[in-house]
Design an enzyme around this catalytic site. Structure first.
Site, PDB file in Angstrom:
ATOM      1  CE  LYS A   1      -6.063  -8.698  -0.468  1.00 27.47           C
ATOM      2  NZ  LYS A   1      -6.414  -8.276   0.841  1.00 27.47           N
TER       3      LYS A   1
ATOM      4  CE  LYS B   1     -15.742  -1.544  -3.312  1.00 29.20           C
ATOM      5  NZ  LYS B   1     -17.102  -1.947  -3.513  1.00 29.20           N
TER       6      LYS B   1
ATOM      7  CE  LYS C   1      -4.418  -1.683   1.299  1.00 30.29           C
ATOM      8  NZ  LYS C   1      -5.496  -1.710   2.268  1.00 30.29           N
TER       9      LYS C   1
HETATM   10  P1  TYM Z   1     -10.929  -6.428   4.884  1.00 28.61           P
HETATM   11  O1  TYM Z   1     -11.953  -5.389   5.042  1.00 28.61           O
HETATM   12  O2  TYM Z   1      -9.890  -6.240   3.818  1.00 28.61           O
HETATM   13  O3  TYM Z   1     -11.603  -7.833   4.618  1.00 28.61           O
HETATM   14  C1  TYM Z   1     -12.650  -8.347   5.446  1.00 28.61           C
HETATM   15  C2  TYM Z   1     -12.538  -9.858   5.495  1.00 28.61           C
HETATM   16  O4  TYM Z   1     -12.610 -10.406   4.162  1.00 28.61           O
HETATM   17  C3  TYM Z   1     -11.515 -11.298   3.957  1.00 28.61           C
HETATM   18  N1  TYM Z   1     -11.103 -11.240   2.530  1.00 28.61           N
HETATM   19  C4  TYM Z   1     -10.964 -12.306   1.734  1.00 28.61           C
HETATM   20  N2  TYM Z   1     -11.130 -13.628   1.955  1.00 28.61           N
HETATM   21  C5  TYM Z   1     -10.926 -14.467   0.912  1.00 28.61           C
HETATM   22  N3  TYM Z   1     -10.565 -14.056  -0.336  1.00 28.61           N
HETATM   23  C6  TYM Z   1     -10.397 -12.732  -0.605  1.00 28.61           C
HETATM   24  N4  TYM Z   1     -10.074 -12.329  -1.824  1.00 28.61           N
HETATM   25  C7  TYM Z   1     -10.592 -11.797   0.457  1.00 28.61           C
HETATM   26  N5  TYM Z   1     -10.510 -10.441   0.552  1.00 28.61           N
HETATM   27  C8  TYM Z   1     -10.829 -10.124   1.824  1.00 28.61           C
HETATM   28  C9  TYM Z   1     -10.408 -10.778   4.861  1.00 28.61           C
HETATM   29  O5  TYM Z   1      -9.457 -11.785   5.158  1.00 28.61           O
HETATM   30  C10 TYM Z   1     -11.191 -10.343   6.082  1.00 28.61           C
HETATM   31  O6  TYM Z   1     -11.419 -11.430   6.953  1.00 28.61           O
HETATM   32  N6  TYM Z   1      -7.695  -5.517   8.574  1.00 28.61           N
HETATM   33  C11 TYM Z   1      -8.983  -6.100   8.260  1.00 28.61           C
HETATM   34  C12 TYM Z   1     -10.139  -5.542   9.082  1.00 28.61           C
HETATM   35  C13 TYM Z   1      -9.909  -5.607  10.552  1.00 28.61           C
HETATM   36  C14 TYM Z   1     -10.036  -6.758  11.379  1.00 28.61           C
HETATM   37  C15 TYM Z   1      -9.769  -6.310  12.703  1.00 28.61           C
HETATM   38  C16 TYM Z   1     -10.311  -8.113  11.117  1.00 28.61           C
HETATM   39  C17 TYM Z   1      -9.600  -4.544  11.334  1.00 28.61           C
HETATM   40  N7  TYM Z   1      -9.500  -4.967  12.650  1.00 28.61           N
HETATM   41  C18 TYM Z   1      -9.768  -7.197  13.774  1.00 28.61           C
HETATM   42  C19 TYM Z   1     -10.317  -9.001  12.212  1.00 28.61           C
HETATM   43  C20 TYM Z   1     -10.054  -8.540  13.522  1.00 28.61           C
HETATM   44  C21 TYM Z   1      -9.287  -5.851   6.797  1.00 28.61           C
HETATM   45  O7  TYM Z   1      -8.795  -4.917   6.219  1.00 28.61           O
HETATM   46  O8  TYM Z   1     -10.209  -6.709   6.278  1.00 28.61           O
END
Ligand code: TYM
Length: 326
Positions: free
Chosen positions: A192, A195, A112
Site C-alpha cells: 500500500k 507515509k 512495525k
Molecule cells: P491512517 O492514518 O494510517 O490512515 C487514515 C485513513 O487512510 C486510509 N489509507 C488508505 N486507503 C487506501 N489506500 C492506501 N494506500 C491508504 N493508506 C491509508 C486508512 O485505511 C484510513 O482509513 N489506525 C488508523 C487511525 C485511527 C482510526 C481510529 C480510524 C485511529 N482510531 C478509529 C478509524 C476509527 C490509522 O492509522 O489510519
C-alpha cells in the site's frame, strides 16, 4: 441513530491513499449523516517515536489538509484525540477485555515491531485497543476506512460484543464502511501507499508540487508491456495507475481505459499525473492559506473537542457504572 466516526494519524499532509481511501468519503458522509466525528489521532502517532516539535506541526498540517479537502466543522466534529481524555480511560477498560495473543496476531504489530529493534512498545501492541475505544466511546455505528484498517475494525467489533456479553447490551457493534480505493506504492505496487515508505518517490502527498507529482508518476514502476490494461493480479503497477486515474476523475475503470486507448504506459503515466495535478491544485493552495493561521486551526480542534467531550462524557459515565467503578 446512526453515528459515523473515523480518524487519521497526524503524519503531516495526507497522501493520495489517505485522500482516496478515506478523506474523500468523509466529505461525502458529512452531507448524509447528522452525527459525524472525525479525529486527528495524535495519541496513535506516538507509537512511532517523533520529536515533539514535529508532532505539533504535523497535527496542524493534517488539520489544514483535511479542512482544505472539504471536511467542514459546521457539518461534523473535527477534533484532536488527546483533548478528550475519555479515549485513554476507555482504552484501559477495553484493554482489560482483550487477549494479548489476539493483539500479537495483528499485522501492524508484526510489521512495525520489526522497525523497533524487533522489540516493540506496549503502546504499539495495544494501539488497536485504543482504536476500539475511539469508536465505542461515542457509541458509533459506522466507521469509514481503507482496507488496511479492516482488521482493527474487526477487533473493535469483537471487543464491543465481549463487553455487551459481560456487562449487558450497551455498545452498537460498529459497521465498517470500506472504501473501494486501495492505493499502492508507486515504487512497489504490491504494497500500500504509505507515509512511512522510505522510498521518496513511492508516495504522493496531496500538497506535492506539480513537478513533484509529474516526477513520481514518471518514475512509477510498471512492467514490460506497453499497452494500458487493468488486471491488478497480473499487472499491479499499471492497474494502480488506472485505479488512481479513475478515483481522482470519478470515472469508471472502463471509461478511463477507453481514454487510454492508443497510449503506451509512459504516455499514460503523464495523463494520470496531470489528472492528479488538476485535482489537487485548488486543495494545495487552500492548504497553504490555512497553514498561515495556526490559531484558527487550533481553535477548530479545540471547539471540536469540546463538543466531542459533551457526547463522550455521559457515555463514559455509564460505562463507569456498568463496570463497577461507581
Ligand atoms: P491512517 O492514518 O494510517 O490512515 C487514515 C485513513 O487512510 C486510509 N489509507 C488508505 N486507503 C487506501 N489506500 C492506501 N494506500 C491508504 N493508506 C491509508 C486508512 O485505511 C484510513 O482509513 N489506525 C488508523 C487511525 C485511527 C482510526 C481510529 C480510524 C485511529 N482510531 C478509529 C478509524 C476509527 C490509522 O492509522 O489510519
Amino acid at each position: 441513530m446512526d453515528r459515523i466516526f473515523s480518524g487519521i494519524q497526524p503524519t503531516g499532509t495526507p497522501h493520495l491513499g489517505n485522500y482516496l481511501g478515506a478523506i474523500q468519503n468523509w466529505v461525502n458522509l458529512q452531507e448524509e449523516c447528522s452525527s459525524v466525528l472525525y479525529s486527528i489521532m495524535d495519541m496513535h502517532s506516538l507509537t512511532v517515536p517523533k520529536e515533539p516539535a514535529v508532532l505539533r506541526q504535523n497535527i496542524l498540517d493534517t488539520t489544514a489538509a483535511i479542512l482544505a479537502c472539504g471536511v467542514d466543522p459546521k457539518k461534523c466534529l473535527l477534533f484532536q484525540q488527546s483533548l478528550v481524555s475519555e479515549h485513554a480511560q476507555l482504552a484501559w477498560i477495553l484493554g482489560c477485555l482483550t487477549n494479548v495473543p489476539r493483539l500479537l496476531r495483528l499485522p501492524q504489530w508484526k510489521t512495525k515491531r520489526a522497525s523497533q529493534n524487533n522489540e516493540g512498545t506496549a503502546g504499539l501492541l495495544t494501539y488497536p485497543v485504543l482504536q476500539a475505544a475511539d469508536i465505542l466511546l461515542y457509541k458509533s455505528t459506522h466507521v469509514p476506512v481503507g482496507e488496511d484498517q479492516v482488521v482493527h475494525l474487526e477487533l473493535a467489533q469483537d471487543i464491543a460484543q465481549h463487553f455487551n456479553k459481560k456487562y449487558g447490551e450497551f455498545f452498537p457493534v460498529p459497521k465498517t464502511i470500506l472504501s473501494a480505493n486501495k492505493i499502492k506504492s508507486l515504487r512497489d505496487p504490491t504494497v500500500k501507499m504509505s507515509k512511512s515508505d522510505p522510498q521518496k518517490l513511492a508516495t504522493v502527498s496531496i500538497a506535492d508540487s506539480p513537478d513533484e507529482i509529474a516526477l513520481k508518476f514518471r518514475k512509477a514502476v510498471t512492467d514490460f508491456t506497453s499497452e494500458v490494461s487493468y488486471d491488478p493480479a497480473a499487472r499491479p503497477g499499471v492497474s494502480n495507475l488506472v485505479s488512481i486515474h479513475a478515483a481522482v476523475t470519478g470515472l469508471s475503470i472502463k471509461e478511463v481505459l477507453h481514454q487510454a486507448l492508443g497510449l503506451d504506459t509512459a504516455q499514460y503515466k503523464m495523463v494520470v499525473a496531470e489528472s492528479v495535478i488538476q485535482k489537487f491544485a485548488p486543495i494545495r493552495s487552500e492548504i497553504k492559506k490555512l497553514q498561515e493561521d495556526k490559531s484558527h486551526l487550533m481553535k477548530v480542534l479545540e471547539d471540536g473537542a469540546e463538543k466531542a467531550k459533551e457526547l463522550a462524557a455521559p457515555i463514559y459515565q455509564e460505562i463507569r457504572r456498568l463496570v463497577g467503578f461507581q
